[in-house]
Write an enzyme that holds these catalytic residues in place. Structure first.
Site, short mmCIF file in Angstrom:
data_model
loop_
_atom_site.label_atom_id
_atom_site.label_comp_id
_atom_site.label_asym_id
_atom_site.label_seq_id
_atom_site.Cartn_x
_atom_site.Cartn_y
_atom_site.Cartn_z
N ASP A 12 0.87 -1.18 0.00
CA ASP A 12 0.00 0.00 0.00
C ASP A 12 0.91 1.23 0.00
OD1 ASP A 12 -2.28 1.68 0.20
OD2 ASP A 12 -2.17 1.69 2.38
N SER A 13 0.32 2.37 -0.32
CA SER A 13 1.08 3.62 -0.24
C SER A 13 1.54 3.86 1.19
CB SER A 13 0.19 4.79 -0.68
OG SER A 13 -0.96 4.85 0.15
N CYS A 76 -4.30 -1.45 -2.05
CA CYS A 76 -4.42 -0.01 -2.32
C CYS A 76 -5.30 0.19 -3.55
CB CYS A 76 -3.03 0.57 -2.55
SG CYS A 76 -3.03 2.32 -2.97
N GLU A 151 -4.27 10.81 4.30
CA GLU A 151 -3.07 11.40 4.92
C GLU A 151 -3.30 11.64 6.42
OE1 GLU A 151 -2.05 14.84 2.72
OE2 GLU A 151 -0.02 14.94 3.57
N CYS A 186 -11.10 3.13 -0.31
CA CYS A 186 -9.68 3.37 0.00
C CYS A 186 -9.41 2.57 1.26
CB CYS A 186 -9.44 4.86 0.25
SG CYS A 186 -7.83 5.23 1.00
N HIS A 188 -7.51 2.98 3.66
CA HIS A 188 -7.35 3.73 4.91
C HIS A 188 -8.70 3.92 5.62
CE1 HIS A 188 -3.39 4.81 3.30
NE2 HIS A 188 -3.08 5.31 4.49
N1 DGL Z 1 -4.86 3.35 0.81
C1 DGL Z 1 -4.86 3.78 -0.52
C2 DGL Z 1 -6.10 3.37 -1.30
O1 DGL Z 1 -6.68 2.33 -1.00
C3 DGL Z 1 -4.34 5.11 -0.94
C4 DGL Z 1 -4.26 6.28 -0.06
C5 DGL Z 1 -3.32 7.31 -0.64
O2 DGL Z 1 -2.13 7.06 -0.61
O3 DGL Z 1 -3.78 8.34 -1.15
O4 DGL Z 1 -6.50 4.01 -2.22
#
Ligand code: DGL
Length: 266
Positions: A12-13, A76, A151, A186, A188
């Site tokens: 993931d990022s 991600c 973020e 996402c 997150h």
């Molecule tokens: N967790 C990531 C996703 O599922 C990306 C969040 C990011 O780095 O902007 O899209």
């Protein structure tokens, strides 16, 4: 070479993909997992597609070559949105990719109005457009880019008033427009799903695809005869491109357990 006891790689990022890691760890307790968090460059949601494609390809190649990973889980949605076709064409490894749960949402909605919360890149991407064209032609789909939300979560702010205010603003119009199903697009966002549920109330369903992705991973491991044969528990480690202490702290705040963290050179 027998790869059955090699690790599964997750990427993931940042640390959002730990929402998926939790499900995979529980479903496959005897698998080793290397989770790569590209914390140096998080968030990906505002980066150029070409950059995301080449960075993701580079990182997966390293998980395969240095990590000896037998399968890769792209945890991600943003990576899937822009890079999945290139990665599938270039990588000779079983790949499991997360994407917004549009198909299940369509089967659930009564009001015929659903919403996808995701990064700006995922919202603009071809992948989501295809999912909507394929499964949601007769449904109204509100696409909500949540700029900056990943973020904030990445910086350990999931349970703060700042995030609650942010979500209040984003969600109020959806409630007003009678959306009855919200897709967390996402990885997150599951870390703030309780806050989202409190704001929108219990008549609105919140869905995310971690269980489906875990089931898909299990199917692929079986199909390629790659399931671990280890009788004992697997080991778990986070690799990061950034500060391991900060990553360890946020990991603990998100998971409630400690995981070892190592910085890599890639
Ligand atoms: N967790 C990531 C996703 O599922 C990306 C969040 C990011 O780095 O902007 O899209």
């Amino acid at each position: 070479m027998n790869q059955k006891n090699s690790p599964i790689g997750m990427i993931d990022s940042g640390l959002g993909g730990l929402s998926l890691f939790k499900h995979i760890r529980q479903a496959l307790p005897n698998e080793d997992i290397i989770y790569f968090a590209d914390s140096k460059y998080v968030p990906y949601g505002d980066k150029e597609s070409d950059w995301i494609v080449s960075r993701t390809t580079h990182l997966i190649a390293n998980l395969v070559n240095h990590g000896k990973c037998k399968a890769i889980v792209i945890a991600c949605n943003t990576m899937t949105a822009v890079a999945i076709e290139t990665i599938r064409a270039q990588m000779n490894v079983p790949l499991i990719a997360i994407e917004p749960a549009v198909k299940p949402a369509v089967t659930i909605t009564q009001s015929k109005h659903i919403a996808v919360l995701a990064t700006a890149t995922t919202v603009k991407g071809k992948n989501l457009k295809n999912l909507i064209e394929t499964y949601a032609q007769d449904i109204k789909v509100s696409l909500v880019p949540c700029i900056g939300l990943a973020e904030k979560i990445e910086n350990g702010k999931a349970h703060t008033a700042e995030v609650k205010d942010y979500l209040n603003n984003i969600l109020a119009p959806l409630v007003e427009q009678k959306v009855d199903t919200i897709i967390l697009g996402c990885t997150h966002y599951p870390f703030v799903s309780n806050t989202i549920q409190d704001i929108v109330g219990h008549d609105i369903q919140i869905i995310e695809p971690s269980e489906a992705v875990t089931a898909q991973l299990i199917r692929q491991l079986n199909q390629y005869h790659l399931s671990s044969e280890r009788p004992n528990e697997g080991s778990h480690i986070i690799w990061t491109s950034s500060d391991p202490l900060k990553v360890a702290d946020v990991t603990f705040s998100l998971l409630g357990t400690h995981l070892p963290v190592e910085t890599t050179g890639f």
